[in-house]
Design an enzyme around this catalytic site. Structure first.
Site, PDB file in Angstrom:
ATOM      1  N   GLU A 133      41.024  48.772  45.559  1.00 26.55           N
ATOM      2  CA  GLU A 133      40.178  48.415  44.421  1.00 26.55           C
ATOM      3  C   GLU A 133      38.926  47.658  44.823  1.00 26.55           C
ATOM      4  O   GLU A 133      37.941  47.672  44.114  1.00 26.55           O
ATOM      5  CB  GLU A 133      40.976  47.549  43.443  1.00 26.55           C
ATOM      6  CG  GLU A 133      41.861  48.334  42.522  1.00 26.55           C
ATOM      7  CD  GLU A 133      41.059  48.980  41.410  1.00 26.55           C
ATOM      8  OE1 GLU A 133      40.716  48.316  40.429  1.00 26.55           O
ATOM      9  OE2 GLU A 133      40.765  50.175  41.550  1.00 26.55           O
ATOM     10  N   LYS A 188      37.228  33.839  46.689  1.00 28.20           N
ATOM     11  CA  LYS A 188      37.747  32.661  45.993  1.00 28.20           C
ATOM     12  C   LYS A 188      37.280  31.383  46.672  1.00 28.20           C
ATOM     13  O   LYS A 188      37.140  31.324  47.899  1.00 28.20           O
ATOM     14  CB  LYS A 188      39.288  32.704  45.948  1.00 28.20           C
ATOM     15  CG  LYS A 188      39.839  33.796  45.043  1.00 28.20           C
ATOM     16  CD  LYS A 188      41.349  33.712  44.903  1.00 28.20           C
ATOM     17  CE  LYS A 188      41.875  34.760  43.932  1.00 28.20           C
ATOM     18  NZ  LYS A 188      43.345  34.701  43.771  1.00 28.20           N
ATOM     19  N   GLU A 244      40.238  38.041  49.480  1.00 24.29           N
ATOM     20  CA  GLU A 244      41.509  38.720  49.233  1.00 24.29           C
ATOM     21  C   GLU A 244      41.240  40.179  48.842  1.00 24.29           C
ATOM     22  O   GLU A 244      40.202  40.485  48.257  1.00 24.29           O
ATOM     23  CB  GLU A 244      42.274  38.057  48.082  1.00 24.29           C
ATOM     24  CG  GLU A 244      42.749  36.661  48.355  1.00 24.29           C
ATOM     25  CD  GLU A 244      43.486  36.064  47.162  1.00 24.29           C
ATOM     26  OE1 GLU A 244      43.636  36.784  46.142  1.00 24.29           O
ATOM     27  OE2 GLU A 244      43.897  34.900  47.234  1.00 24.29           O
ATOM     28  N   GLU A 300      50.095  39.920  41.015  1.00 26.12           N
ATOM     29  CA  GLU A 300      49.865  41.288  40.584  1.00 26.12           C
ATOM     30  C   GLU A 300      51.119  42.112  40.873  1.00 26.12           C
ATOM     31  O   GLU A 300      51.660  42.064  41.988  1.00 26.12           O
ATOM     32  CB  GLU A 300      48.678  41.892  41.344  1.00 26.12           C
ATOM     33  CG  GLU A 300      48.160  43.184  40.769  1.00 26.12           C
ATOM     34  CD  GLU A 300      47.039  42.985  39.771  1.00 26.12           C
ATOM     35  OE1 GLU A 300      46.506  43.993  39.279  1.00 26.12           O
ATOM     36  OE2 GLU A 300      46.687  41.833  39.502  1.00 26.12           O
ATOM     37  N   LYS A 352      41.589  43.147  46.385  1.00 18.44           N
ATOM     38  CA  LYS A 352      41.830  43.291  44.946  1.00 18.44           C
ATOM     39  C   LYS A 352      42.885  44.382  44.762  1.00 18.44           C
ATOM     40  O   LYS A 352      42.707  45.515  45.178  1.00 18.44           O
ATOM     41  CB  LYS A 352      40.545  43.663  44.207  1.00 18.44           C
ATOM     42  CG  LYS A 352      40.713  43.618  42.698  1.00 18.44           C
ATOM     43  CD  LYS A 352      39.398  43.911  41.996  1.00 18.44           C
ATOM     44  CE  LYS A 352      39.555  43.717  40.492  1.00 18.44           C
ATOM     45  NZ  LYS A 352      40.594  44.532  39.888  1.00 18.44           N
ATOM     46  N   LEU A 353      43.976  44.026  44.106  1.00 20.89           N
ATOM     47  CA  LEU A 353      45.119  44.925  43.984  1.00 20.89           C
ATOM     48  C   LEU A 353      45.015  45.811  42.753  1.00 20.89           C
ATOM     49  O   LEU A 353      44.542  45.375  41.696  1.00 20.89           O
ATOM     50  CB  LEU A 353      46.413  44.116  43.938  1.00 20.89           C
ATOM     51  CG  LEU A 353      46.678  43.265  45.190  1.00 20.89           C
ATOM     52  CD1 LEU A 353      47.834  42.310  44.961  1.00 20.89           C
ATOM     53  CD2 LEU A 353      46.956  44.153  46.394  1.00 20.89           C
ATOM     54  N   PHE A 364      49.621  35.420  44.376  1.00 20.28           N
ATOM     55  CA  PHE A 364      48.442  34.796  44.963  1.00 20.28           C
ATOM     56  C   PHE A 364      48.174  33.382  44.441  1.00 20.28           C
ATOM     57  O   PHE A 364      47.221  32.737  44.867  1.00 20.28           O
ATOM     58  CB  PHE A 364      47.189  35.659  44.781  1.00 20.28           C
ATOM     59  CG  PHE A 364      46.944  36.169  43.404  1.00 20.28           C
ATOM     60  CD1 PHE A 364      46.572  35.317  42.377  1.00 20.28           C
ATOM     61  CD2 PHE A 364      47.065  37.525  43.134  1.00 20.28           C
ATOM     62  CE1 PHE A 364      46.330  35.800  41.115  1.00 20.28           C
ATOM     63  CE2 PHE A 364      46.824  38.016  41.863  1.00 20.28           C
ATOM     64  CZ  PHE A 364      46.449  37.151  40.849  1.00 20.28           C
TER      65      PHE A 364
END
Length: 967
Positions: free
Chosen positions: A479, A484, A310, A379, A312-313, A419
């Site tokens: 970011e 996961k 994924e 997020e 990263k926010l 998420f």
């Protein structure tokens, strides 16, 4: 106002009495406040370890010897004594003490709104000293070295206050204020915003406390305790379920009032997340150097090698709760909480028809018709509708307020990216696999474009799929990534290998090397207190941008850099700029020479000191990328900047200008578009099965009786086993699997240790294990003893079976006077007398002698504690080379000291030059350099840096990673 406040207090008290009718009551008044620092804070502080170099492990003398307890055990003993005394002398309600011991966890008491500058002003008034006196100036400028006070206190505000107060104390001995009285005054302090009321409260504290008490009071107000013990340690000593309860409710009062008796345990129904109660979310593990290791930690199998990737926010972690509520217009009530348990309903809304909502009024179509209640994890980010892209962190509140006023504005707006799902229609989902939770999420939630969206992910099966995605998100100024494990459960307030973040932090291939003029400086704290430790750099305003009448030496603020400097670099900068620095006065800013970003009548980013560009120096800075910002006048800044070197060949006239920077930025953008990494769309579009599988609880599947075939070697015949937990890595087995394995080898399974000779198996501190450890009725043995016995029986096939004696590595917890002496079954280096040692064990024994003493330090837990308190690891020697894999080209055996330094500072060593090596260390003999570079040319991944032994030595001496090219 007094009457109104008293009435409000009575109403709150009535609500609490109704909510907690059986709450614990104290039989005596609370302890004096000074008991906190004398018997808890100071002893814990004195127990902090301060390593100054590599430490050689020492053999314990014995259970009563001087080295029989490690710092963790001492810490526990200090807390246990305090809590035991409270129970005896005060009662079972420890909430008043916990509010002061763990002030950052007390969500009920509002923030005081007091910064160091305001507290300094209030103390100056309380002590009745002249505002322009030396001590008053020292308090206001606490980051600067004092003229008569010890420079060691520079950067420590509470310490500076202690020095000043000690010169004029009202009390020389501890005061008489109780913990309850301190809490009452702090409640009043938090409730008022009037400076005159705050001054009265501080005057009373000053009158009734000695300097030491006031020092700790200030730390409590600032919520900067640093006492050397985490909340987890304190919670677990109060009650074995306290940490678990806090994880699901984030409520300190509830933890204290619902768990007064450690003998009464939480039931299973009380251990899960609940609607409208803020929980502590799962966190991502820190990045390891090797992607291969990261993926391997997720335990892929041949049948299921999948892991998820994924983006990263760059926002604020947020949890959304929605519950049916007939009293709320629209029939649904919402709750929003941040990771720090701050309530954000006032911004994002309470319901579908909330006219002051920045988000919920747009979410009517976001949930399936069958969804009655739900908890989502995600997020909250800021989205720029005009540019259709994510805005960097720090703009959420501005965007939310804009949406409150203009709900359909096409500017910035908050966007909730979901998420995970933790709760759905009365069912807690935390024990379900991530894959099953995702399935539930996709059925329950519908994306509402640029309001609430389900966060996308890429299914991957190969490590090679990570790098292209990482490069892509870095190019887009994101970011990083999060890996996961789709087979994992959700673990509250835990940072483990099921989620791992991959942040670029610093990547040269995406960076710019810029020559910038230092125009401002910032004083540091800690060991850099009283010295300029970071600097503001600017861009020269050239002829293309200069305003009419502007000074040719004018600079616009651009970025702040504080990493990569050695002590010699600081010394060189001080030598060239000594006596030329001026205090920055925001009322009289030097706008002729430096222009800062401002808004609302204040400067966003301002230095402590400033300097004329003509008196300053030019530094070369490298960074990961360029990002937009409103903190600096240029509107742009550098991400992850680091000092590279001092440019003595340049001055302010030929440093980088605004025009030069714009040219570099456009070139970088052109290159990014030309060389953009192509991501295989087939991976994104990989079809997942459309068949809806029923949800399965992770780990709940029963183990078939024939999982383990009966063994001819019935080595456990006649033994009773009480299996209390499963086995973690590397031999990962569930509790049921261990029981089947024992039965296959002749053992008998029982559910209670009623007999003295029952073998109790445990490998982590579950509720039942914690109770057994407290009772000290049986030895607790790790599952590794089972595996070693089975393996030894295979080696000794055909010989009579015998059980291996317990070794130190097998003992999880032993009772006193049990007759079990694991130490006697291994030699001084931990080598077993009765068991064949494997090659891996022998290598470990030789490399890390002695290894037989269990080290209770947990690096993951330590990292989590530091992050929770807002500290990084950059100043700790043990993490200096963390994540690096070094290959030493040491043909003559002369790099032993270099190897020891690198290992102590966290580096891993490779005995051969291979993929994954980050640095090649060479000595004075560089004859093999060409050969080494030839081998490197065949590497498919990132190439290692070639550095000298001096780079390792100097980095260690300077306590910072130096630029590889400068040594």
């Amino acid at each position: 106002m007094e009457d109104a406040g008293e009435k409000e207090g009575l109403l709150i008290q009535e609500d609490l009495d109704e909510k907690y009718p059986d709450r614990p009551r104290n039989h005596s008044k609370t302890l004096p406040f000074h008991e906190l620092y004398q018997n808890l804070f100071d002893p814990l502080n004195n127990n902090k370890k301060k390593p100054t170099g590599p430490v050689v492990p020492r053999r314990r003398v014995g259970p009563n010897g001087p080295s029989s307890r490690n710092p963790h055990e001492i810490r526990q003993n200090i807390v246990e004594r305090f809590i035991s005394r409270w129970r005896t002398e005060v009662g079972d309600d420890i909430h008043p003490a916990f509010r002061l011991i763990l002030p950052e966890k007390d969500r009920e008491r509002p923030m005081y709104g007091l910064k160091e500058s305001i507290i300094a002003k209030l103390l100056i008034q309380a002590m009745k000293i002249h505002k322009d006196s030396e001590d008053a100036t020292s308090l206001r400028n606490w980051k600067l070295p004092g003229q008569t006070t010890a420079s060691r206190m520079a950067g420590d505000f509470a310490g500076r206050c202690y020095e000043v107060i000690s010169k004029r104390p009202v009390l020389s001995s501890p005061g008489t204020m109780t913990i309850g009285e301190v809490n009452d005054l702090l409640d009043k302090l938090a409730a008022t915003g009037k400076q005159e009321d705050q001054a009265k409260i501080f005057s009373e504290f000053y009158r009734r406390m000695n300097p030491e008490e006031l020092k700790w009071l200030i730390r409590i107000i600032l919520r900067q305790m640093k006492i050397g013990a985490s909340e987890k340690t304190i919670f677990e000593i109060w009650h074995p379920d306290a940490a678990s309860l806090f994880n699901i409710c984030s409520n300190l009062r509830r933890v204290c009032w619902e768990l007064p008796d450690p003998k009464i345990r939480l039931g299973g129904e009380d251990r899960g997340v609940t609607l409208m109660s803020c929980f502590q979310p799962q966190l991502a593990q820190f990045q390891m150097h090797s992607f291969e290791k990261m993926v391997a930690r997720m335990q892929p199998t041949e049948d299921d090698p999948t892991f998820w990737i994924e983006e990263k926010l760059d926002g604020e972690r947020m949890q959304l709760h929605m519950i049916e509520d007939e009293e709320t217009p629209g029939g649904k009530r919402f709750g929003f909480w941040s990771r720090k348990a701050k309530d954000y309903c006032y911004l994002y809304g309470h319901g579908f028809e909330d006219d002051n909502s920045a988000l919920t009024r747009h979410l009517r179509d976001a949930f399936d018709d069958g969804v009655d209640n739900i908890i989502l994890d995600g997020e909250m980010i800021t989205w720029d509708m005009g540019e259709d892209l994510m805005v960097p962190f720090g703009t959420l509140k501005t965007a939310a307020k804009e949406q409150q006023a203009n709900p359909f504005s096409r500017g910035w707006r908050p966007l909730f990216r979901v998420f995970d799902i933790l709760y759905l229609n009365g069912t807690v989902l935390t024990n379900y696999t991530l894959r099953d939770r995702r399935s539930a999420l996709e059925r329950a939630v519908k994306s509402v474009t640029r309001r609430l969206e389900i966060h996308t992910y890429v299914e991957a099966k190969s490590v090679s799929e990570i790098d292209p995605l990482l490069r892509k998100v870095v190019q887009e100024a994101s970011e990083g990534l999060v890996l996961k494990n789709p087979r994992s459960a959700y673990k509250l307030n835990d940072r483990n290998d099921d989620w791992m973040k991959v942040k670029p932090e610093y990547m040269n291939e995406f960076g710019e090397n810029l020559d910038l003029v230092i125009i401002g400086g910032y004083y540091g704290s800690g060991h850099r207190g009283g010295k300029l430790s970071s600097f503001m750099c600017g861009l020269r305003v050239d002829e293309n941008h200069v305003a009419a009448g502007a000074d040719p030496m004018q600079f616009h603020s651009f970025m702040k850099v504080g990493g990569g400097f050695t002590s010699s670099d600081y010394a060189a900068i001080r030598h060239k700029t000594d006596g030329k620095w001026k205090k920055f006065d925001p009322k009289k800013p030097p706008l002729k020479y430096m222009v800062l970003a401002c808004g609302g009548g204040r400067f966003y980013e301002q230095p402590d000191e400033w300097i004329l560009p003509s008196d300053s120096v030019v530094v070369e800075v490298k960074a990961a990328s360029i990002a937009t910002t409103d903190l600096f006048k240029t509107g742009f800044t550098l991400r992850f900047p680091r000092f590279k070197r001092l440019r003595e060949d340049r001055n302010w006239e030929n440093a980088l200008s605004l025009s030069g920077f714009q040219k570099l930025r456009m070139e970088a953008e052109t290159e990014r578009k030309t060389k953009a990494f192509q991501v295989d769309d087939s991976r994104r579009k990989r079809q997942r099965t459309s068949k809806k599988k029923p949800l399965k609880i992770a780990g709940s599947e029963t183990v078939a009786d024939n999982l383990f075939e009966p063994s001819e070697a019935r080595i456990f015949n006649g033994l009773d086993f009480y299996v209390m937990t499963g086995s973690p890595k590397p031999n990962k087995k569930s509790k049921s699997e261990l029981e089947q394995m024992i039965k296959a080898h002749g053992g008998n399974i029982v559910q209670h240790a009623r007999k003295a000779d029952t073998v109790c198996i445990a490998d982590h501190k579950s509720v039942s294990v914690a109770s057994a450890m407290k009772r000290k009725e049986s030895d607790l043995i790790r599952p590794s003893w089972l595996f070693d016995n089975i393996k030894q029986s295979e080696i000794d096939a055909g010989r009579p079976n015998f059980l291996l004696p317990f070794e130190p590595k097998h003992a999880f917890d032993t009772k006193e006077n049990s007759g079990t002496d694991p130490e006697s079954n291994v030699d001084m280096y931990g080598d077993s007398y009765a068991r064949d040692t494997t090659i891996e064990e022998l290598r470990s024994i030789l490399n890390e002698m002695p290894t037989k003493f269990e080290h209770k330090f947990n690096s993951s837990e330590f990292r989590r504690e530091l992050e929770d308190h807002g500290h990084g690891l950059e100043e700790l020697p043990g993490w200096l080379f963390e994540g690096l894999l070094l290959y030493l080209d040491d043909r003559n055996g002369g790099m032993i000291m270099i190897q020891n330094i690198a290992r102590f500072a966290g580096a891993k060593m490779s005995d051969k030059l291979e993929e994954g090596v980050t640095h090649i260390v060479i000595g004075e003999d560089q004859s093999r350099l060409r050969e080494l570079r030839g081998k490197m040319s065949h590497f498919s991944g990132s190439l290692p840096r070639v550095v000298s032994t001096e780079w390792v030595k100097q980095s260690w001496e300077e306590k910072t990673l130096l630029d590889e090219e400068s040594t």
